[in-house]
Structures are given as C-alpha cells and as structure tokens.
Design an enzyme around this catalytic site. Structure first.
Site, PDB file in Angstrom:
ATOM      1  NE  ARG A 150      -7.650   2.197   3.343  1.00 37.23           N
ATOM      2  CZ  ARG A 150      -6.869   3.255   3.400  1.00 37.23           C
ATOM      3  NH1 ARG A 150      -5.285   3.102   3.550  1.00 37.23           N
ATOM      4  NH2 ARG A 150      -7.320   4.481   3.459  1.00 37.23           N
TER       5      ARG A 150
ATOM      6  NE  ARG B 213      -2.209   7.002  -2.805  1.00 40.19           N
ATOM      7  CZ  ARG B 213      -2.298   6.535  -1.433  1.00 40.19           C
ATOM      8  NH1 ARG B 213      -2.304   5.419  -0.796  1.00 40.19           N
ATOM      9  NH2 ARG B 213      -2.803   7.605  -0.640  1.00 40.19           N
TER      10      ARG B 213
ATOM     11  CG  HIS C 136       1.657   1.840   1.700  1.00 37.20           C
ATOM     12  ND1 HIS C 136       0.667   1.005   2.519  1.00 37.20           N
ATOM     13  CD2 HIS C 136       1.525   3.115   2.420  1.00 37.20           C
ATOM     14  CE1 HIS C 136       0.220   1.785   3.459  1.00 37.20           C
ATOM     15  NE2 HIS C 136       0.523   2.981   3.587  1.00 37.20           N
TER      16      HIS C 136
ATOM     17  CG  ASP D  77       2.043   5.746  10.751  1.00 34.76           C
ATOM     18  OD1 ASP D  77       1.004   6.450  10.703  1.00 34.76           O
ATOM     19  OD2 ASP D  77       3.059   5.426  10.024  1.00 34.76           O
TER      20      ASP D  77
ATOM     21  CD  GLU E 142       3.892   1.577   4.688  1.00 35.41           C
ATOM     22  OE1 GLU E 142       4.066   2.511   4.154  1.00 35.41           O
ATOM     23  OE2 GLU E 142       2.906   1.396   5.386  1.00 35.41           O
TER      24      GLU E 142
END
Ligand code: TA6
Length: 311
Positions: A81, A107, A176, A220, A278
């Site tokens: 995170r 990832r 990201h 978002d 991002e």
C-alpha cells in the site's frame, strides 16, 4: 562483478546477490523480502524487489514525496500500500475473470535486479520480469517487462513492455503513484481542466472537469489526459509536477474517510496525507501490443516550492 566507468559511474552487472554500488544497500525488513535502501547525496529512497516497487523517495532537503502506508504489508503475493505499484497487464479488475487480482499480477511477484549504476547526480536501477508457467496460468501470454528507475533530485520511472508471443496483447496499465500531501483539503491539481473523465465513485459516469481538482470527498477518476499535471500543496508550500510519457490517461484517487477505514493496510486518517496521480493507459485507452512490439509508459516527478502562479 563491478566495471569501473570513465564517468566515475559504477556499473555493477548483476547476478544474484552480487555487490551493489556504495549508496545502495540490500536489507530484509522481513525474511526473504529484499528491499534496496538508497542513500545518495541527491535523494533517499527504498525499492522492494517484490513488484519492482519503489516504496519511498525523498529528495535531499525536502519532506518525503512518495507516500508509503505505515501499515503496508511486506509479503509475497500481497501488493504494498503506497509507493509506485506497477499495474499491468490490466488496470482495475480483470475484464476476463473477476477472480484475478486487481491491477494485474506483476506487482505481486518478485522481479530481478539486472543492474545498478551510481553517479554524482542519481542512481539508476533496472528490474526485469518475464512470463513463466505461473504467470501464464493467470494470463496465457508471453511478455518481457523492464522497469528503470532514475533516482536523484527528480524521479523518473520507465516501464518498458515487449510482446514476445504470437498474439496481439490488449493492455491497460498504470504507474500508480502515491504522493505525500500535508493536508488534502489544501491540495489542488491543475492540468486537467476541461478534460473528460470517468467518475468511478458510484455508478461509472462520464463528466467534464471544471477548474482544478480539489478534495472534499472520495475521488476516483480516469481522465482522458496526457502530458503534465501539477499537484499544488498549500499546506507543505510545494508543487509536485508529474510529466507523463506513453500515457493517454491520468488517474486521480483519494479514498476519503470510508474507504480509508475499510482498507486494513491504511490508517483510518490516511486519506488526509496522500493523493494518487497515476500515469496510465486505462478507461478508453486500452493499448494493442502486436507480436514483437514494444511500448514504454513513463513519468518524471519533480518537487519545487509553490510559486504564486501555482496557487
Ligand atoms: O487508483 C484507482 C484505484 O483503482 C481505486 O479504485 C482503488 O481501488 C485504488 O486503485 C487502489 O487499488 P488497490 O488494489 O491497490 O487497493
């Protein structure tokens, strides 16, 4: 094995566990989870081999720029995170199978450190990953990835992807990036004015950006935007400029209160101290990668004092 170079840089060609340049130190915050600590005159950083994941970046004389959750989990198969997760070969949920991991699978696995170069202006690290029997079970295609990091007074990350198979690949992807902010309510993001975006909060809907992006609720959004975006941080008195290359989408995310509380690897109040900007090809910007084709997705990030123009 290290080869001295005329520019005083030191190219250390890597086999497993070989010597690193002076300002790069290998550590293991948890067993079998290598993290490279960079202490260079121009910047400090940490990079995990897992996910080729830049965890932190702090230019000298600056406060940290790349955000890492204090509750981040360092475990194989688990996305960290914060930092700069590499989302590939899909962004968001898989269109083929919702059971597959969010934001692709690269990832969540260990990459290989190919090389490390140190000179007076920066450290350059190169990581690679290619398909395997395990990845082909998740996504039945051949590929080669490299992620190059140029860590100094500015930060440059370049993800190069090659289709080494016989089928055309359909890719969505993102670097990201989690950015530290002093107080999210004193942040504005410019460079997206009048751009169309897909609003993913609630039922997805296409809207148009009016003025700068500000934060007073969950955000978002996938913007149909390429080029530079500037985060203006009134609380820390600085600007973070992100210049994208090979990207036709810019995703902006802040989880706000409810989602911060729901994400166990994020403190409840973390929404106040980071914004994700991002560098991506998402939403309507799916990329076709023909057999043998190569594409590069990259960004350059720099931190400067907030000038009046940046207000
Ligand atoms: O940044 C956009 C986004 O897709 C958000 O919807 C949120 O899910 C975020 O990525 C984090 O995703 P992750 O899988 O890392 O928890």
């Amino acid at each position: 094995m290290c080869i001295k170079r005329a520019d005083n840089g030191r190219l250390c060609a890597f086999n497993a566990g070989m010597e690193l340049p002076d300002c790069v130190q290998l550590t293991h915050p948890v067993a079998d989870y290598p993290v490279y600590v960079i202490k260079h005159p121009k910047a400090r950083a940490r990079v995990a081999l897992h996910g080729a994941h830049l965890l932190e970046w702090t230019p000298t004389k600056q406060k940290p720029v790349i955000y890492l959750s204090p509750q981040a989990v360092f475990e194989e198969g688990k996305a960290v995170r914060g930092g700069v997760p590499v989302c590939w070969p899909w962004f968001g949920p898989s269109m083929d199978d919702a059971a597959l991991p969010m934001h692709g699978f690269v990832r969540n696995r260990f990459w290989k450190l190919e090389s490390a170069v140190q000179d007076k202006s920066e450290v350059r690290l190169k990581f690679t990953l290619k398909d395997s029997a395990k990845t082909r079970k998740l996504w039945p295609h051949a590929f080669e990835l490299s992620l190059e990091m140029f860590i100094g007074a500015t930060l440059h990350l370049a993800l190069k992807m090659k289709n080494t198979g016989d089928d055309t690949l359909f890719i969505t992807d993102a670097l990201h990036t989690y950015l530290c902010v002093g107080d999210v309510t004193q942040v504005s993001v410019s460079g997206l004015e009048r751009m169309e975006y897909l609003d993913r909060v609630g039922p997805p809907v296409v809207r148009q950006q009016r003025g700068k992006v500000t934060f007073s609720q969950e955000v978002d959004r996938d913007y149909a935007a390429r080029g530079s975006v500037v985060l203006n941080d009134g609380s820390l008195g600085r600007q973070l400029k992100i210049r994208a290359e090979g990207s036709r989408s810019t995703v902006v995310w802040n989880p706000w209160i409810k989602k911060s509380k729901r994400l166990v690897d994020l403190p409840d109040d973390a929404y106040q101290t980071f914004v994700c900007i991002e560098t991506a090809n998402a939403w309507r910007d799916e990329q076709l990668l023909a057999p043998g084709a190569v594409h590069s997705l990259a960004f350059t990030l720099e931190c400067t004092a907030l000038d009046a123009a940046g207000e």
